[in-house]
Write an enzyme that holds these catalytic residues in place. Structure first.
Site, mmCIF file in Angstrom:
data_model
loop_
_atom_site.group_PDB
_atom_site.id
_atom_site.type_symbol
_atom_site.label_atom_id
_atom_site.label_comp_id
_atom_site.label_asym_id
_atom_site.label_seq_id
_atom_site.Cartn_x
_atom_site.Cartn_y
_atom_site.Cartn_z
ATOM 1 N N THR A 181 0.857 -1.193 0.000
ATOM 2 C CA THR A 181 0.000 0.000 0.000
ATOM 3 C C THR A 181 0.890 1.239 0.000
ATOM 4 O OG1 THR A 181 -1.733 -1.134 1.213
ATOM 5 C CG2 THR A 181 -1.650 1.257 1.477
ATOM 6 N N THR A 235 -0.468 1.462 6.646
ATOM 7 C CA THR A 235 -0.305 0.306 5.762
ATOM 8 C C THR A 235 -0.201 -0.940 6.640
ATOM 9 O OG1 THR A 235 1.314 -0.844 4.362
ATOM 10 C CG2 THR A 235 2.158 0.971 5.658
HETATM 11 N N1 GLY Z 1 -3.871 -2.042 4.142
HETATM 12 C C1 GLY Z 1 -4.285 -2.418 2.872
HETATM 13 C C2 GLY Z 1 -5.346 -3.408 2.866
HETATM 14 O O1 GLY Z 1 -5.358 -4.300 3.689
HETATM 15 O O2 GLY Z 1 -6.196 -3.327 2.028
#
Ligand code: GLY
Length: 310
Positions: free
Chosen positions: A167, A218
């Site tokens: 991410t 993230t």
């Molecule tokens: N943190 C990104 C997701 O799990 O979608």
């Protein structure tokens, strides 16, 4: 201390052969975003541009390079938030666009809503004149290879779902003291179709408030959502903790309460910043006072001139 921009390229287990790409991508995106701030541009313009750069870089799990869902398709989430007004825009499970972060900004600027999802988000993108791109243009050989590997009978489901995320996100404070954040992702590998992660959820994948600061997060989205990680960190800052201590406290709560790992970039209104991770790696870069700070492994912190192109 102002302006300042801090970005991340995702927490997770970063394979050795991809580490250098992850490092150089965030350094280059930080330079582009910081140039906007140095030119007197807004924090919102800087975070959207920095995240756009990372979405366009196939190394990261956002835009081109997104991980694939259980059906081998790309569904992306993104969010932006303006700390001056608390205006916010997000998209979830959106397909066939190159830059979900820009669509999230359009949701904020052009609608009365906070989040549009799936087909409705695509319809809005078309109405706004956002070009539709073929799904294949968002799928890298690496993402396809990993998707196939995850389907193998001996695949480790935990490793395949949580192992290699990427991410992307940014937080910034501009010369006027306005704060903004942006986060974008392809989500988690092999997610169910229609799964909405933390990134599109206000207070989870990001939050910005001029009176406290901003966070972009993230990591394992379901864990981040259970503790509303970004807002939790800002709560600790409201209680008097520094950006760094508050970030570590939020990540520690996520680990102890729900067993989740991740990372964050955080700023406060004075431009003090932190890039923190719990257990894994996260490529990050921060630009402030013509210096570029960056790192990837826990405890790593390099500095160089912002003009150094490497
Ligand atoms: N943190 C990104 C997701 O799990 O979608």
């Amino acid at each position: 201390m102002l302006p300042v921009l801090v970005i991340h390229g995702g927490a997770g287990l970063i394979p050795k052969e991809r580490a250098e790409l992850r490092r150089s991508g965030v350094r280059s995106a930080a330079r582009v975003g910081y140039a906007i701030l140095q030119g007197g541009g807004s924090a919102m313009d800087a975070v959207v541009e920095a995240v756009t750069q990372l979405e366009n870089n196939p190394t990261y799990n956002a835009g081109c390079g997104s991980v694939l869902n259980v059906k081998g398709e790309v569904e992306m989430d993104a969010i932006v938030m303006d700390g001056k007004t608390l205006a916010c825009g997000a998209v979830s499970a959106v397909r066939n666009i190159a830059n979900p972060v820009q669509l999230a900004r359009l949701v904020m600027d052009k609608t009365i809503h906070v989040c549009l999802t799936a087909g409705g988000a695509s319809q809005f993108a078309r109405a706004m004149g956002v070009p539709e791109v073929p799904e294949e243009s968002l799928i890298t050989d690496y993402a396809r290879m990993r998707w196939k590997k995850n389907k193998a009978p001996d695949a480790n489901p935990m490793e395949s779902q949580m192992g290699k995320m990427g991410t992307v996100g940014a937080v910034a404070v501009d010369v006027e003291g306005n704060i903004a954040c942006a986060t974008s992702t392809g989500g988690m590998p092999d997610k169910m179709e229609g799964r909405v992660g933390d990134t599109a959820c206000i207070g989870c994948g990001a939050y910005a408030d001029n009176t406290v600061g901003a966070v972009s997060s993230t990591g394992h989205g379901e864990a981040i959502m259970k503790v509303t990680l970004s807002r939790l960190i800002l709560f600790h800052m409201e209680q008097g903790q520094s950006a760094e201590v508050a970030s570590d406290l939020g990540l520690a709560t996520m680990k102890s309460r729900v067993g989740g790992l991740g990372g964050v970039v955080t700023v406060d209104p004075q431009g003090r910043w932190a890039a923190c991770i719990s257990g894994q790696q996260m490529s990050w870069a921060a630009a402030q006072k013509d210096t570029l700070h960056h790192g990837l492994y826990t405890g790593e912190h390099f500095t160089q001139s912002i003009d150094d192109p490497h």
